[in-house]
Design an enzyme around this catalytic site. Structure first.
Site, PDB file in Angstrom:
ATOM      1  N   LYS A   1       0.843  -1.206   0.000  1.00 26.98           N
ATOM      2  CA  LYS A   1       0.000   0.000   0.000  1.00 26.98           C
ATOM      3  C   LYS A   1       0.877   1.254   0.000  1.00 26.98           C
ATOM      4  CE  LYS A   1      -3.677  -2.638   2.136  1.00 26.98           C
ATOM      5  NZ  LYS A   1      -4.354  -3.088   3.358  1.00 26.98           N
TER       6      LYS A   1
ATOM      7  N   GLN B   1      -4.252  -1.899   9.784  1.00 25.33           N
ATOM      8  CA  GLN B   1      -4.171  -3.192   9.103  1.00 25.33           C
ATOM      9  C   GLN B   1      -4.716  -4.307  10.002  1.00 25.33           C
ATOM     10  OE1 GLN B   1      -3.050  -3.714   5.811  1.00 25.33           O
ATOM     11  NE2 GLN B   1      -3.803  -5.797   6.146  1.00 25.33           N
TER      12      GLN B   1
ATOM     13  N   ASP C   1     -10.562   2.363   4.278  1.00 20.59           N
ATOM     14  CA  ASP C   1     -10.834   0.942   4.086  1.00 20.59           C
ATOM     15  C   ASP C   1     -12.340   0.709   3.982  1.00 20.59           C
ATOM     16  OD1 ASP C   1      -8.744  -0.854   3.785  1.00 20.59           O
ATOM     17  OD2 ASP C   1      -8.256  -0.891   5.918  1.00 20.59           O
TER      18      ASP C   1
END
Ligand code: NAP
Length: 297
Positions: free
Chosen positions: A55, A99, A122
């Site tokens: 990412k 994460q 997200d």
């Protein structure tokens, strides 16, 4: 012989990155600043490290700023929540991710719900999740968003089709079903661990989307001719011929199912790169909303 097309997520993600790069250049030329994505990683889980690294690398490719904060796996939940509040309030950060998975002593639910929805790139917070079915949706869950974008760019119609989603996790399966039903106007069947005779349902699918985490769950006898297959699964399968001792595989037995499919995603190179592209799209969107106020999240 009938034609089968590989849904090349790597190529489409690269196209999207080029489009985003152009937008960033335009932003900068107008005197704006580059969007800034931050990531929080707790612990040293191997796959998570790789995902976060990928990412950060993607941010660099498109000209975004990025920040990676790594914390030890013993970090207290309270300390993590404080860091999240700090990120929420940091004017320089447009969007951030925590994460997953997190160590067992930290509540993922609490963590997700502490993230400000307008920075939740997200798309995991309850607010963004609920707004999937609103005409004014917020930041869409990254993986299902990536799948929808992949279908759109290959001009695969979803309206009126029977989409079967296997898996109903909060992160992938459940929002995938909602997006296909609402944005895609498909008829959706959602399968999960308690579904009896999975093949009975998957054989009816015009579009089959599998997000489970079990290699070879879907075999050729479980699909019909001409099906569109989207394999979200990422599994490490032992492979002595590989230097690292394993290879990546999806949830679908690619070799046999590809023979019946009209379109199919490979693993790797299918949904994975699209998830990252969606994260970048969400960050760009969040940044524009914050700096230009051209659209309400
Ligand atoms: P998860 O939270 O473990 O959810 C798995 C889902 O599959 C659950 O809903 C579970 O049902 C269902 N399930 C398990 N065994 C099943 C079976 N035999 N038949 C039917 N359904 C079954 O996993 P996830 O986060 O959704 O991720 C799924 C896979 O996608 C994993 O391999 C993950 O690594 C991968 N992934 C890929 C990307 C990407 O960018 N490509 C992004 C995210 C995740 P119950 O809930 O009822 O147990």
């Amino acid at each position: 012989m009938k034609k089968m097309t590989i849904l090349d997520g790597k190529k489409i993600a690269s196209d999207i990155e080029n489009e985003i790069s152009l937008e960033v250049q335009q932003l900068l030329s107008r005197g704006g600043r580059a969007p800034h994505l931050a990531a929080i990683l707790v612990g040293d889980d191997g796959p998570s490290l790789t995902y976060v690294d990928n990412k950060v690398k993607a941010c660099k490719r498109v000209g975004f700023e990025s920040t990676l904060m790594k914390f030890s796996s013993t970090m207290a939940e309270e300390k993590l929540l404080k860091e999240i509040v700090r990120f929420n309030e940091d004017e320089d950060i447009d969007g951030f991710i925590v994460q997953l998975p997190l160590p067992a002593h930290i509540s993922e639910e609490k963590v997700i719900e502490t993230i400000a929805p307008e920075k939740d790139v997200d798309g995991f917070t309850n607010q963004n999740y609920g707004r999937i079915i609103s005409p004014h949706h917020g930041l869409l869950p990254a993986t299902p968003y990536g799948v929808m974008e992949l279908l759109r760019r290959y001009k695969i119609p979803t309206k009126g089709k029977h989409a079967v989603v296997v898996g109903h996790s909060r992160v992938v399966g459940a929002p995938m079903g909602l997006l296909l039903a609402h944005e895609g106007q498909a008829t959706v069947t959602q399968c999960h661990i308690d579904t009896h005779d999975l093949g009975y349902f998957t054989r009816q699918a015009d579009i089959l989307c599998v997000a489970v985490g079990k290699p070879n769950l879907i075999t050729a006898d479980m699909v019909k001719e001409g099906v569109v297959v989207v394999d979200v699964g990422i599994n490490r399968v032992e492979d002595a011929t590989k230097k690292r001792g394993y290879r990546l595989a999806g949830d679908v037995n690619f070799d046999e199912v590809a023979k019946k499919a009209s379109f199919i995603t490979p693993v790797p190179g299918g949904v994975g790169p699209m998830t990252i592209a969606s994260l970048l799209l969400n960050t760009l969107h969040a940044s524009k909303v914050r700096t230009e106020g051209n659209n309400k999240l």
